[in-house]
Design a protein around this motif. Sequence first.
Motif, PDB file in Angstrom:
ATOM      1  N   TYR A 184       0.855  -1.189   0.000  1.00  0.00           N
ATOM      2  CA  TYR A 184       0.000   0.000   0.000  1.00  0.00           C
ATOM      3  C   TYR A 184       0.891   1.239   0.000  1.00  0.00           C
ATOM      4  N   ARG A 185       0.303   2.375  -0.350  1.00  0.00           N
ATOM      5  CA  ARG A 185       1.093   3.595  -0.483  1.00  0.00           C
ATOM      6  C   ARG A 185       1.498   4.167   0.876  1.00  0.00           C
ATOM      7  N   LEU A 186       2.645   4.801   0.899  1.00  0.00           N
ATOM      8  CA  LEU A 186       3.115   5.511   2.087  1.00  0.00           C
ATOM      9  C   LEU A 186       2.107   6.595   2.452  1.00  0.00           C
ATOM     10  N   ARG A 187       1.798   6.714   3.740  1.00  0.00           N
ATOM     11  CA  ARG A 187       0.767   7.630   4.205  1.00  0.00           C
ATOM     12  C   ARG A 187       1.387   8.923   4.747  1.00  0.00           C
ATOM     13  N   ILE A 188       0.858  10.043   4.303  1.00  0.00           N
ATOM     14  CA  ILE A 188       1.266  11.355   4.804  1.00  0.00           C
ATOM     15  C   ILE A 188       0.049  11.982   5.476  1.00  0.00           C
ATOM     16  N   ALA A 189       0.155  12.251   6.760  1.00  0.00           N
ATOM     17  CA  ALA A 189      -0.965  12.818   7.517  1.00  0.00           C
ATOM     18  C   ALA A 189      -0.952  14.343   7.430  1.00  0.00           C
ATOM     19  N   THR A 190      -2.106  14.931   7.149  1.00  0.00           N
ATOM     20  CA  THR A 190      -2.187  16.379   7.031  1.00  0.00           C
ATOM     21  C   THR A 190      -3.642  16.828   7.028  1.00  0.00           C
ATOM     22  N   LYS A 191      -3.855  18.108   7.294  1.00  0.00           N
ATOM     23  CA  LYS A 191      -5.172  18.704   7.047  1.00  0.00           C
ATOM     24  C   LYS A 191      -5.116  19.654   5.851  1.00  0.00           C
ATOM     25  N   TYR A 192      -3.924  19.759   5.251  1.00  0.00           N
ATOM     26  CA  TYR A 192      -3.728  20.662   4.112  1.00  0.00           C
ATOM     27  C   TYR A 192      -3.632  19.846   2.821  1.00  0.00           C
ATOM     28  N   HIS A 193      -4.717  19.184   2.457  1.00  0.00           N
ATOM     29  CA  HIS A 193      -4.694  18.255   1.326  1.00  0.00           C
ATOM     30  C   HIS A 193      -4.368  18.953   0.007  1.00  0.00           C
ATOM     31  N   ASN A 194      -4.994  20.080  -0.264  1.00  0.00           N
ATOM     32  CA  ASN A 194      -4.778  20.756  -1.543  1.00  0.00           C
ATOM     33  C   ASN A 194      -3.357  21.269  -1.692  1.00  0.00           C
ATOM     34  N   LEU A 195      -2.835  21.903  -0.656  1.00  0.00           N
ATOM     35  CA  LEU A 195      -1.480  22.446  -0.724  1.00  0.00           C
ATOM     36  C   LEU A 195      -0.436  21.343  -0.841  1.00  0.00           C
ATOM     37  N   VAL A 196      -0.600  20.283  -0.060  1.00  0.00           N
ATOM     38  CA  VAL A 196       0.387  19.197  -0.083  1.00  0.00           C
ATOM     39  C   VAL A 196       0.345  18.467  -1.419  1.00  0.00           C
ATOM     40  N   ARG A 197      -0.850  18.178  -1.906  1.00  0.00           N
ATOM     41  CA  ARG A 197      -0.986  17.464  -3.177  1.00  0.00           C
ATOM     42  C   ARG A 197      -0.368  18.282  -4.326  1.00  0.00           C
ATOM     43  N   GLY A 198      -0.642  19.570  -4.340  1.00  0.00           N
ATOM     44  CA  GLY A 198      -0.076  20.415  -5.384  1.00  0.00           C
ATOM     45  C   GLY A 198       1.438  20.504  -5.305  1.00  0.00           C
ATOM     46  N   PHE A 199       1.965  20.604  -4.096  1.00  0.00           N
ATOM     47  CA  PHE A 199       3.414  20.690  -3.885  1.00  0.00           C
ATOM     48  C   PHE A 199       4.108  19.427  -4.373  1.00  0.00           C
ATOM     49  N   LEU A 200       3.576  18.264  -3.991  1.00  0.00           N
ATOM     50  CA  LEU A 200       4.206  17.007  -4.387  1.00  0.00           C
ATOM     51  C   LEU A 200       4.031  16.725  -5.876  1.00  0.00           C
TER      52      LEU A 200
ATOM     53  N   LEU B 223      -2.674  10.605   1.063  1.00  0.00           N
ATOM     54  CA  LEU B 223      -2.883  11.557   2.151  1.00  0.00           C
ATOM     55  C   LEU B 223      -3.950  11.010   3.086  1.00  0.00           C
ATOM     56  N   VAL B 224      -3.678  11.086   4.378  1.00  0.00           N
ATOM     57  CA  VAL B 224      -4.671  10.709   5.383  1.00  0.00           C
ATOM     58  C   VAL B 224      -4.988  11.945   6.203  1.00  0.00           C
ATOM     59  N   ASP B 225      -6.244  12.127   6.527  1.00  0.00           N
ATOM     60  CA  ASP B 225      -6.677  13.346   7.194  1.00  0.00           C
ATOM     61  C   ASP B 225      -6.269  13.358   8.654  1.00  0.00           C
ATOM     62  N   SER B 226      -5.758  14.499   9.099  1.00  0.00           N
ATOM     63  CA  SER B 226      -5.410  14.691  10.502  1.00  0.00           C
ATOM     64  C   SER B 226      -5.763  16.119  10.878  1.00  0.00           C
ATOM     65  N   GLN B 227      -6.700  16.285  11.791  1.00  0.00           N
ATOM     66  CA  GLN B 227      -7.171  17.608  12.185  1.00  0.00           C
ATOM     67  C   GLN B 227      -6.578  18.099  13.499  1.00  0.00           C
ATOM     68  N   GLY B 228      -5.685  17.308  14.097  1.00  0.00           N
ATOM     69  CA  GLY B 228      -5.067  17.732  15.348  1.00  0.00           C
ATOM     70  C   GLY B 228      -4.005  16.752  15.800  1.00  0.00           C
ATOM     71  N   ALA B 229      -3.008  17.260  16.546  1.00  0.00           N
ATOM     72  CA  ALA B 229      -1.910  16.433  17.064  1.00  0.00           C
ATOM     73  C   ALA B 229      -1.269  15.602  15.953  1.00  0.00           C
ATOM     74  N   THR B 230      -1.064  16.256  14.808  1.00  0.00           N
ATOM     75  CA  THR B 230      -0.541  15.545  13.641  1.00  0.00           C
ATOM     76  C   THR B 230       0.843  14.963  13.905  1.00  0.00           C
ATOM     77  N   GLU B 231       1.644  15.653  14.720  1.00  0.00           N
ATOM     78  CA  GLU B 231       3.007  15.177  14.964  1.00  0.00           C
ATOM     79  C   GLU B 231       3.045  13.800  15.615  1.00  0.00           C
ATOM     80  N   GLY B 232       1.939  13.394  16.248  1.00  0.00           N
ATOM     81  CA  GLY B 232       1.932  12.118  16.945  1.00  0.00           C
ATOM     82  C   GLY B 232       1.514  10.932  16.107  1.00  0.00           C
ATOM     83  N   VAL B 233       1.101  11.140  14.866  1.00  0.00           N
ATOM     84  CA  VAL B 233       0.539  10.031  14.089  1.00  0.00           C
ATOM     85  C   VAL B 233       1.588   9.013  13.671  1.00  0.00           C
ATOM     86  N   VAL B 234       2.829   9.457  13.490  1.00  0.00           N
ATOM     87  CA  VAL B 234       3.881   8.511  13.106  1.00  0.00           C
ATOM     88  C   VAL B 234       4.162   7.559  14.264  1.00  0.00           C
TER      89      VAL B 234
END
Length: 238
Positions: free
Chosen positions: A131-147, A157-168
């Motif tokens: 499966y694809r490597l997961r990147i947690a963020t709430k900034y889907h449009n900005l991250v997708r465009g950047f990559l 991209l997986v949605d994270s609306q808080g405490a994103t630093e802890g998902v890894v």
Amino acid sequence: MSVLKLGVPSKGRLQEKTMDWFADHEIKLSRTGSDREYSGAVSGVDGVELVMLSAGEIPKELKAGRIHLGVTGEDLIHEKLPLWEREVVNLQKLGFGHADLIIAVPKGWIDVDCIEDLDAVCAQFRTNHGYRLRIATKYHNLVRGFLRARGVADYQLVDSQGATEGVVKNLTAEAIADITSSGETLRANHLKILSDGLILQSQACVFGSFAADWSDDAKTAFGAIAAKTGWDVTKLKG
């Protein structure tokens, strides 16, 4: 009379700093009820109504034209309004609310320093795990465009609306894209920013809506604010 509606953050340091900034320009913003009520008053200029909203709501209210002016972060405008330059104008960078939107990976990935390295890891990760490597963020449009602009495609991209630093650490994602100011929380969670992983440098700004009803009364009120703040009135000429 059609009043000019000014939207400001409803709570927190962003609200405090916004009120201080306007006060420094002889415009007083104040609550008219309790801390749980979202009503306010403006003194120092006539014909202005204060609207208190969450910073995340202000971009859509500007887009819809329900407020004429709004204070929020550049990150939220760029994320929520992909065509933002057609819908709003940045009238003033306020000099506070600084935050960088970045991509960070585990510090233990010693061979991953830049986006090119991340791209290689993404391809290998899918081969190894199915499966694809997961990147947690709430900034889907900005991250997708950047990559996308850098040729990285084999991720999700997986949605994270808080405490994103802890998902890894919690094993719900392998990398993150989030805002940071000092980087201390990233370091505490054993994450490192990619050397070319800066997506956007953001700060609080005053934005004007192109969709709002810029009646003569609203234009007059805007001109009175601009006289105190030095804004360019032609940027919102209707």
